[in-house]
Write a protein that holds these residues in place. Structure first.
Motif, PDB file in Angstrom:
ATOM      1  N   ARG A   5      -2.240  46.963-171.014  1.00  0.00           N
ATOM      2  CA  ARG A   5      -3.590  46.585-172.196  1.00  0.00           C
ATOM      3  C   ARG A   5      -3.512  45.261-172.033  1.00  0.00           C
ATOM      4  O   ARG A   5      -3.438  44.642-172.445  1.00  0.00           O
ATOM      5  N   GLU A   6      -3.504  44.199-171.040  1.00  0.00           N
ATOM      6  CA  GLU A   6      -2.889  43.666-170.049  1.00  0.00           C
ATOM      7  C   GLU A   6      -4.266  42.549-169.088  1.00  0.00           C
ATOM      8  O   GLU A   6      -4.266  43.657-167.935  1.00  0.00           O
ATOM      9  N   VAL A   7      -4.906  41.971-169.167  1.00  0.00           N
ATOM     10  CA  VAL A   7      -5.779  41.487-168.103  1.00  0.00           C
ATOM     11  C   VAL A   7      -4.886  39.947-167.968  1.00  0.00           C
ATOM     12  O   VAL A   7      -4.738  39.553-168.563  1.00  0.00           O
ATOM     13  N   ALA A   8      -5.491  39.628-166.692  1.00  0.00           N
ATOM     14  CA  ALA A   8      -5.610  38.192-166.305  1.00  0.00           C
ATOM     15  C   ALA A   8      -6.665  37.977-165.417  1.00  0.00           C
ATOM     16  O   ALA A   8      -7.894  38.721-165.077  1.00  0.00           O
ATOM     17  N   THR A   9      -7.196  36.676-165.632  1.00  0.00           N
ATOM     18  CA  THR A   9      -8.035  36.066-165.517  1.00  0.00           C
ATOM     19  C   THR A   9      -8.466  34.661-164.612  1.00  0.00           C
ATOM     20  O   THR A   9      -6.830  34.185-164.216  1.00  0.00           O
ATOM     21  N   GLY A  10      -9.556  34.749-163.075  1.00  0.00           N
ATOM     22  CA  GLY A  10      -9.071  33.274-162.324  1.00  0.00           C
ATOM     23  C   GLY A  10     -10.460  33.474-162.775  1.00  0.00           C
ATOM     24  O   GLY A  10     -11.601  34.187-162.728  1.00  0.00           O
ATOM     25  N   SER A  11     -10.890  31.919-162.401  1.00  0.00           N
ATOM     26  CA  SER A  11     -12.803  31.858-161.647  1.00  0.00           C
ATOM     27  C   SER A  11     -12.580  30.859-160.529  1.00  0.00           C
ATOM     28  O   SER A  11     -11.611  29.763-160.356  1.00  0.00           O
ATOM     29  N   TRP A  12     -14.545  30.166-160.149  1.00  0.00           N
ATOM     30  CA  TRP A  12     -14.047  29.699-159.765  1.00  0.00           C
ATOM     31  C   TRP A  12     -16.375  29.028-159.975  1.00  0.00           C
ATOM     32  O   TRP A  12     -17.262  30.020-160.081  1.00  0.00           O
ATOM     33  N   VAL A  29     -17.806  32.505-160.003  1.00  0.00           N
ATOM     34  CA  VAL A  29     -16.875  33.904-159.951  1.00  0.00           C
ATOM     35  C   VAL A  29     -15.967  33.663-160.978  1.00  0.00           C
ATOM     36  O   VAL A  29     -15.211  32.672-160.931  1.00  0.00           O
ATOM     37  N   GLN A  30     -16.219  34.943-161.372  1.00  0.00           N
ATOM     38  CA  GLN A  30     -15.255  35.256-163.005  1.00  0.00           C
ATOM     39  C   GLN A  30     -15.203  36.145-162.963  1.00  0.00           C
ATOM     40  O   GLN A  30     -15.379  37.768-162.894  1.00  0.00           O
ATOM     41  N   ASP A  31     -12.630  36.583-162.493  1.00  0.00           N
ATOM     42  CA  ASP A  31     -12.357  37.657-161.967  1.00  0.00           C
ATOM     43  C   ASP A  31     -11.842  37.422-163.321  1.00  0.00           C
ATOM     44  O   ASP A  31     -11.705  37.067-164.261  1.00  0.00           O
TER      45      ASP A  31
END
Length: 214
Positions: free
Chosen positions: A106-113, A94-96
């Motif tokens: 206009r800002e995002v954050a990301t997390g993944s596994w 998953v790429q969140d």
């Protein structure tokens, strides 16, 4: 059709070997089985939320519940897009991408596994690059942030490769222990200057209202 009411089901983000999109129910079940088989080595802590450290059935159930919860809680002011990563048509992780008050900030954050069997193949870098293309080129973001434990070398290396810069630290307490994370920030200007794989997006325009920018 359901996609008429939830157009995110038609969103596709693609590189040469990956596709990021929402799963159908059978694909979500297959993804849960990937999580059940392991996301990291036993005894290692990689996330503040301990969902990856339970028994296989608990990991699978936590994954499914999180996916449903993020869909149900979605608003244009607070959203979390759990893009499943497909390689050769099979879900591998998953790429969140998430944001709060995106139209203004206009800002995002990301997390993944990634499933443990898919580590070490460069997939993590490519799927993050695809998510950043969606954020900057697709949604008009100006900043993207990420954070990883200071001893979690792999995601920190991905961030450096993609042009992120250090943005301070965060100190959190879990089970009575202080855990230190390195915060990182990528500006649009640095993203523009960074070499990255070619990415294509389809099905985004009908979704823009859901991101608060339609």
């Amino acid at each position: 059709m359901l996609i008429d009411h939830w157009p995110l089901l038609g969103l596709r983000v693609r590189t040469a070997r990956l596709e990021l999109r929402l799963p159908n129910e059978d694909e979500l079940a297959e993804l849960a089985a990937v999580a059940a088989r392991g996301v990291h080595e036993p005894g290692v802590r990689r996330f503040l939320v301990s969902w990856t450290e339970g028994a296989p059935a608990e990991r699978a159930r936590a994954l499914v519940q999180s996916h449903w919860r993020n869909r149900g809680d979605w608003t244009p002011q607070s959203w979390s897009l759990d893009l499943v990563v497909f390689v050769d048509g099979r879900p591998v992780g998953v790429q969140d991408v998430w944001a709060r008050e995106f139209p203004a900030r206009r800002e995002v954050a990301t997390g993944s596994w990634l499933g443990l069997a898919y580590h070490g193949r460069g997939i993590g870098t490519e799927m993050r690059a695809a998510a950043l293309h969606l954020a900057f080129a697709g949604l008009g973001a100006t900043h993207a942030t990420s954070a990883s434990f200071v001893d979690n070398a792999a995601p920190l290396a991905v961030s450096r490769k993609l042009g992120y810069q250090p943005d301070g630290i965060t100190r959190d307490v879990r089970d009575g222990e202080v855990l230190v994370s390195q915060r990182l920030r990528l500006t649009r200007e640095n993203w523009d200057r960074t070499d990255r794989p070619a990415v294509t997006i389809s099905g985004l325009e009908p979704c823009l209202d859901l991101f608060g920018i339609g």
